[in-house]
Design a protein around this motif. Structure first.
Motif, PDB file in Angstrom:
ATOM      1  N   MET A 145       0.833  -1.205   0.000  1.00 37.01           N
ATOM      2  CA  MET A 145       0.000   0.000   0.000  1.00 37.01           C
ATOM      3  C   MET A 145       0.867   1.255   0.000  1.00 37.01           C
ATOM      4  O   MET A 145       0.529   2.268  -0.611  1.00 37.01           O
ATOM      5  CB  MET A 145      -0.917  -0.003   1.216  1.00 37.01           C
ATOM      6  CG  MET A 145      -1.965  -1.098   1.215  1.00 37.01           C
ATOM      7  SD  MET A 145      -3.134  -0.969  -0.156  1.00 37.01           S
ATOM      8  CE  MET A 145      -3.986   0.542   0.290  1.00 37.01           C
ATOM      9  N   MET A 146       1.994   1.201   0.697  1.00 35.28           N
ATOM     10  CA  MET A 146       2.876   2.362   0.802  1.00 35.28           C
ATOM     11  C   MET A 146       3.628   2.596  -0.508  1.00 35.28           C
ATOM     12  O   MET A 146       3.800   3.738  -0.951  1.00 35.28           O
ATOM     13  CB  MET A 146       3.861   2.140   1.957  1.00 35.28           C
ATOM     14  CG  MET A 146       4.868   3.252   2.174  1.00 35.28           C
ATOM     15  SD  MET A 146       5.889   2.955   3.628  1.00 35.28           S
ATOM     16  CE  MET A 146       6.668   1.401   3.189  1.00 35.28           C
ATOM     17  N   LEU A 147       4.086   1.518  -1.153  1.00 38.74           N
ATOM     18  CA  LEU A 147       4.895   1.649  -2.362  1.00 38.74           C
ATOM     19  C   LEU A 147       4.052   1.931  -3.599  1.00 38.74           C
ATOM     20  O   LEU A 147       4.566   2.480  -4.576  1.00 38.74           O
ATOM     21  CB  LEU A 147       5.705   0.371  -2.586  1.00 38.74           C
ATOM     22  CG  LEU A 147       6.822   0.084  -1.584  1.00 38.74           C
ATOM     23  CD1 LEU A 147       7.424  -1.287  -1.860  1.00 38.74           C
ATOM     24  CD2 LEU A 147       7.901   1.158  -1.660  1.00 38.74           C
ATOM     25  N   GLY A 148       2.783   1.560  -3.561  1.00 42.84           N
ATOM     26  CA  GLY A 148       1.936   1.675  -4.739  1.00 42.84           C
ATOM     27  C   GLY A 148       1.960   3.045  -5.398  1.00 42.84           C
ATOM     28  O   GLY A 148       2.267   3.167  -6.601  1.00 42.84           O
ATOM     29  N   PRO A 149       1.625   4.119  -4.657  1.00 44.45           N
ATOM     30  CA  PRO A 149       1.627   5.448  -5.290  1.00 44.45           C
ATOM     31  C   PRO A 149       3.003   5.857  -5.815  1.00 44.45           C
ATOM     32  O   PRO A 149       3.102   6.499  -6.870  1.00 44.45           O
ATOM     33  CB  PRO A 149       1.178   6.368  -4.142  1.00 44.45           C
ATOM     34  CG  PRO A 149       0.413   5.486  -3.216  1.00 44.45           C
ATOM     35  CD  PRO A 149       1.099   4.161  -3.281  1.00 44.45           C
ATOM     36  N   LEU A 299       2.028  11.515  -0.078  1.00 44.22           N
ATOM     37  CA  LEU A 299       3.331  11.486   0.583  1.00 44.22           C
ATOM     38  C   LEU A 299       3.196  11.728   2.090  1.00 44.22           C
ATOM     39  O   LEU A 299       3.932  11.131   2.884  1.00 44.22           O
ATOM     40  CB  LEU A 299       4.258  12.530  -0.045  1.00 44.22           C
ATOM     41  CG  LEU A 299       4.718  12.242  -1.480  1.00 44.22           C
ATOM     42  CD1 LEU A 299       5.506  13.410  -2.039  1.00 44.22           C
ATOM     43  CD2 LEU A 299       5.544  10.965  -1.530  1.00 44.22           C
ATOM     44  N   TRP A 300       2.263  12.593   2.480  1.00 45.54           N
ATOM     45  CA  TRP A 300       2.073  12.845   3.914  1.00 45.54           C
ATOM     46  C   TRP A 300       1.444  11.652   4.622  1.00 45.54           C
ATOM     47  O   TRP A 300       1.510  11.558   5.850  1.00 45.54           O
ATOM     48  CB  TRP A 300       1.209  14.091   4.120  1.00 45.54           C
ATOM     49  CG  TRP A 300       1.976  15.369   4.079  1.00 45.54           C
ATOM     50  CD1 TRP A 300       1.930  16.332   3.128  1.00 45.54           C
ATOM     51  CD2 TRP A 300       2.935  15.819   5.042  1.00 45.54           C
ATOM     52  NE1 TRP A 300       2.802  17.353   3.424  1.00 45.54           N
ATOM     53  CE2 TRP A 300       3.427  17.064   4.598  1.00 45.54           C
ATOM     54  CE3 TRP A 300       3.426  15.296   6.241  1.00 45.54           C
ATOM     55  CZ2 TRP A 300       4.386  17.798   5.309  1.00 45.54           C
ATOM     56  CZ3 TRP A 300       4.378  16.015   6.946  1.00 45.54           C
ATOM     57  CH2 TRP A 300       4.849  17.247   6.490  1.00 45.54           C
ATOM     58  N   MET A 301       0.828  10.736   3.866  1.00 44.45           N
ATOM     59  CA  MET A 301       0.265   9.524   4.469  1.00 44.45           C
ATOM     60  C   MET A 301       1.313   8.426   4.628  1.00 44.45           C
ATOM     61  O   MET A 301       1.067   7.419   5.294  1.00 44.45           O
ATOM     62  CB  MET A 301      -0.893   8.997   3.604  1.00 44.45           C
ATOM     63  CG  MET A 301      -2.044   9.972   3.442  1.00 44.45           C
ATOM     64  SD  MET A 301      -2.932  10.296   4.980  1.00 44.45           S
ATOM     65  CE  MET A 301      -3.913   8.800   5.078  1.00 44.45           C
ATOM     66  N   LEU A 302       2.485   8.608   4.022  1.00 46.73           N
ATOM     67  CA  LEU A 302       3.525   7.574   4.082  1.00 46.73           C
ATOM     68  C   LEU A 302       4.015   7.280   5.503  1.00 46.73           C
ATOM     69  O   LEU A 302       4.263   6.114   5.828  1.00 46.73           O
ATOM     70  CB  LEU A 302       4.708   7.958   3.202  1.00 46.73           C
ATOM     71  CG  LEU A 302       4.504   7.820   1.688  1.00 46.73           C
ATOM     72  CD1 LEU A 302       5.768   8.231   0.949  1.00 46.73           C
ATOM     73  CD2 LEU A 302       4.127   6.395   1.332  1.00 46.73           C
ATOM     74  N   PRO A 303       4.202   8.283   6.383  1.00 47.23           N
ATOM     75  CA  PRO A 303       4.694   7.956   7.727  1.00 47.23           C
ATOM     76  C   PRO A 303       3.814   6.944   8.462  1.00 47.23           C
ATOM     77  O   PRO A 303       4.333   6.045   9.135  1.00 47.23           O
ATOM     78  CB  PRO A 303       4.706   9.315   8.437  1.00 47.23           C
ATOM     79  CG  PRO A 303       4.889  10.303   7.339  1.00 47.23           C
ATOM     80  CD  PRO A 303       4.131   9.746   6.178  1.00 47.23           C
ATOM     81  N   ALA A 304       2.507   7.082   8.328  1.00 44.60           N
ATOM     82  CA  ALA A 304       1.604   6.143   9.000  1.00 44.60           C
ATOM     83  C   ALA A 304       1.759   4.737   8.434  1.00 44.60           C
ATOM     84  O   ALA A 304       1.823   3.750   9.181  1.00 44.60           O
ATOM     85  CB  ALA A 304       0.159   6.620   8.865  1.00 44.60           C
ATOM     86  N   ASN A 305       1.838   4.621   7.106  1.00 48.64           N
ATOM     87  CA  ASN A 305       1.985   3.301   6.495  1.00 48.64           C
ATOM     88  C   ASN A 305       3.330   2.673   6.844  1.00 48.64           C
ATOM     89  O   ASN A 305       3.412   1.461   7.121  1.00 48.64           O
ATOM     90  CB  ASN A 305       1.849   3.417   4.976  1.00 48.64           C
ATOM     91  CG  ASN A 305       0.431   3.726   4.542  1.00 48.64           C
ATOM     92  OD1 ASN A 305      -0.520   3.331   5.204  1.00 48.64           O
ATOM     93  ND2 ASN A 305       0.280   4.452   3.454  1.00 48.64           N
ATOM     94  N   ALA A 306       4.388   3.483   6.846  1.00 47.75           N
ATOM     95  CA  ALA A 306       5.706   2.955   7.192  1.00 47.75           C
ATOM     96  C   ALA A 306       5.738   2.506   8.652  1.00 47.75           C
ATOM     97  O   ALA A 306       6.302   1.447   8.979  1.00 47.75           O
ATOM     98  CB  ALA A 306       6.774   4.021   6.947  1.00 47.75           C
ATOM     99  N   ALA A 307       5.121   3.282   9.530  1.00 46.63           N
ATOM    100  CA  ALA A 307       5.087   2.917  10.952  1.00 46.63           C
ATOM    101  C   ALA A 307       4.329   1.621  11.165  1.00 46.63           C
ATOM    102  O   ALA A 307       4.715   0.784  11.998  1.00 46.63           O
ATOM    103  CB  ALA A 307       4.451   4.047  11.760  1.00 46.63           C
ATOM    104  N   MET A 308       3.247   1.426  10.416  1.00 45.42           N
ATOM    105  CA  MET A 308       2.482   0.185  10.555  1.00 45.42           C
ATOM    106  C   MET A 308       3.308  -1.019  10.122  1.00 45.42           C
ATOM    107  O   MET A 308       3.299  -2.066  10.787  1.00 45.42           O
ATOM    108  CB  MET A 308       1.190   0.254   9.754  1.00 45.42           C
ATOM    109  CG  MET A 308       0.382  -1.039   9.780  1.00 45.42           C
ATOM    110  SD  MET A 308      -1.257  -0.905   9.023  1.00 45.42           S
ATOM    111  CE  MET A 308      -2.202  -0.275  10.401  1.00 45.42           C
ATOM    112  N   ALA A 309       4.041  -0.893   9.017  1.00 48.88           N
ATOM    113  CA  ALA A 309       4.849  -2.009   8.539  1.00 48.88           C
ATOM    114  C   ALA A 309       5.942  -2.368   9.538  1.00 48.88           C
ATOM    115  O   ALA A 309       6.170  -3.551   9.844  1.00 48.88           O
ATOM    116  CB  ALA A 309       5.473  -1.652   7.182  1.00 48.88           C
TER     117      ALA A 309
END
Length: 482
Positions: A145-149, A299-309
């Motif tokens: 989900m994080m890498l897709g965009p 891009l601003w949503m990336l920190p949340a996705n990275a933290a979840m992973a």
């Protein structure tokens, strides 16, 4: 863990990452493919939604089929279908062809998702190894989900829109080559053939509820959408009654009498509800209130996705020192705190609080996700792992649909209530306020809506934490499976 287990986990992580990446990469490719194919707004919605509709609708069915005909066999068949459909989608000459290819991708995805989780259960019989494997599984899904965009943006800069769909082909080819040797097979030879009326009823119930829920969220309350949801609920109740009287039901209702399974599914569904609604309103806030572009918002949503992973990978390590129930309950309380942080976002300078709150909420939620699934899979016999995995995935899809519909409707109601008389031109959405005299008041009204969603999400997470701590408090952190 043994080398064979690690190889099997790696093989199962690849399609998991791809399935989530395949969904998110389309968000970036959609404008370009729509322009080149001449897709109407309705066709664009179907290009996006048909995949998730059929994925959710066929999960229970594929879980049952995998137990009868073989989970590895079903996974490999789904991989082959996914690869072929990806090629068809990449070279689709018309919107209708692309919609059809996306439909096949959804059905193929429904064979892959429960099969990967159920095979992890067979591959890792020890609970601590299962927790570790599921942590990697969740991290792979979140990573996609994080890498897709980002991947989609690179591909759109260098190639044609169809390249976004070809990502899946080499992954599925690799799975077909190494899967037979790296993965164990599980097949219940005594399992009866799936009940065809039950298959039809489960598909109809899921499709009606999810489609109706999305319609309510995107277009507001309408008699048709409400009727769809009501019909879906009625079919679901009829499906449950049928399962109760069948000698060999498609879905074992006895699974839900297990408190561990029922609690874990409730938390998974509830977490999907809150985070889907929060991410929907956050995306609208970043773009329509703060004026960011879609790429900037992503891009601003990336920190949340990275933290979840990252947290999903750490959760099994933490489970070696603390009981799973304490980690799960504590994580949900952390998520509640994160949702409250969101309520501090302002109409002009709230990006820091919003991103911080979402990141904290996703960190908290990622703690119970893989651990509770491990408890749930460990609480049933190995021959029911496919059913549990498919029910869990279906619950997640329902949670997303309900979250978008319910919290989206709550946000819309609060936004409209906050508008002054005479602001009818911007009542439909905050995006319509751009360039109008109502822009400032619309920003404030939608920011209030974001605050309400944060409070509702905090309450729901707190309730789930209490449920988890009360019901699972006697569950040890580690226990043998099987």
């Amino acid at each position: 863990m043994t080398g064979r287990q690690w190889r099997g986990i790696a093989v199962l992580a690849l399609p998991t990452l791809l399935l989530s990446l395949d969904t998110s990469v389309l968000f970036v490719a959609l404008p370009r493919l729509s322009a080149e194919l001449g897709a109407s707004s309705t066709e664009q919605l179907w290009i996006l939604d048909i995949y998730s509709f059929l994925l959710a609708g066929f999960l229970v069915t594929m879980g049952a089929i995998g137990e009868r005909f073989g989970r590895r066999r079903l996974l490999l068949a789904g991989a082959a279908a996914f690869g072929v459909a990806s090629i068809l989608a990449a070279y689709a000459p018309t919107p209708a062809t692309l919609i059809g290819a996306r439909a096949v991708l959804g059905i193929a995805g429904a064979t892959i998702m429960p099969s990967t989780m159920a095979l992890l259960r067979s591959l890792c019989p020890e609970q601590r190894h299962l927790n570790q494997a599921l942590g990697i599984w969740f991290a792979s899904f979140t990573g996609g989900m994080m890498l897709g965009p980002l991947v989609g943006g690179v591909l759109m800069e260098s190639f044609w829109w169809g390249s976004a769909f070809l990502l899946g082909v080499p992954v599925m080819v690799l799975l077909l080559i190494v899967g037979p040797a790296a993965l164990p097979e599980f097949r219940d030879r005594e399992a009866p053939r799936p009940d065809l009326p039950s298959l039809a009823m489960s598909l109809a119930a899921v499709l009606l509820i999810i489609h109706g829920g999305k319609t309510l969220a995107h277009h507001g309350w309408s008699a048709t959408a409400v009727a769809e949801v009501a019909a879906g609920v009625a079919v679901a109740l009829a499906f449950v009654r049928r399962q109760a009287v069948l000698a060999h039901p498609l879905l074992e209702l006895s699974l839900f009498r297990n408190r561990t399974v029922a609690t874990c599914i409730t938390v998974m569904l509830g977490g999907g509800v809150v985070m889907a609604g929060a991410e929907l309103t956050a995306t609208l806030y970043l773009q329509s209130v703060l004026g960011l572009t879609p790429l900037q918002a992503g891009l601003w949503m990336l920190p949340a996705n990275a933290a979840m992973a990252v947290t999903a990978l750490l959760a099994p390590v933490l489970a070696r020192r603390w009981p799973v129930v304490h980690l799960a309950g504590g994580g949900l309380l952390i998520s509640a705190a994160g949702m409250l942080v969101i309520t501090g976002a302002g109409p002009y300078d709230g990006i820091g609080r919003l991103v911080t709150g979402l990141t904290v909420a996703t960190i908290g939620l990622s703690l119970p996700m893989s651990l509770l699934l491990g408890l749930m899979l460990g609480a049933v016999p190995v021959d029911r792992a496919g059913s549990v995995a498919s029910v869990n995935e279906t619950g997640g899809q329902f949670g997303i649909a309900v979250g978008v519909a319910f919290l989206g409707s709550v946000a819309t109601a609060v936004y409209r209530h906050g508008l002054p008389p005479g602001a009818e031109p911007v009542r439909e959405s905050v995006a319509a306020a751009a360039g109008t005299p109502f822009l400032d008041v619309a920003r404030v009204a939608f920011t209030d809506a974001v605050h309400v969603v944060g409070v509702v999400g905090a309450v729901l997470f707190a309730l789930m934490a209490v449920l988890t701590l009360r019901v699972l408090r006697r569950k040890p952190a580690l226990e043998p499976v099987g």
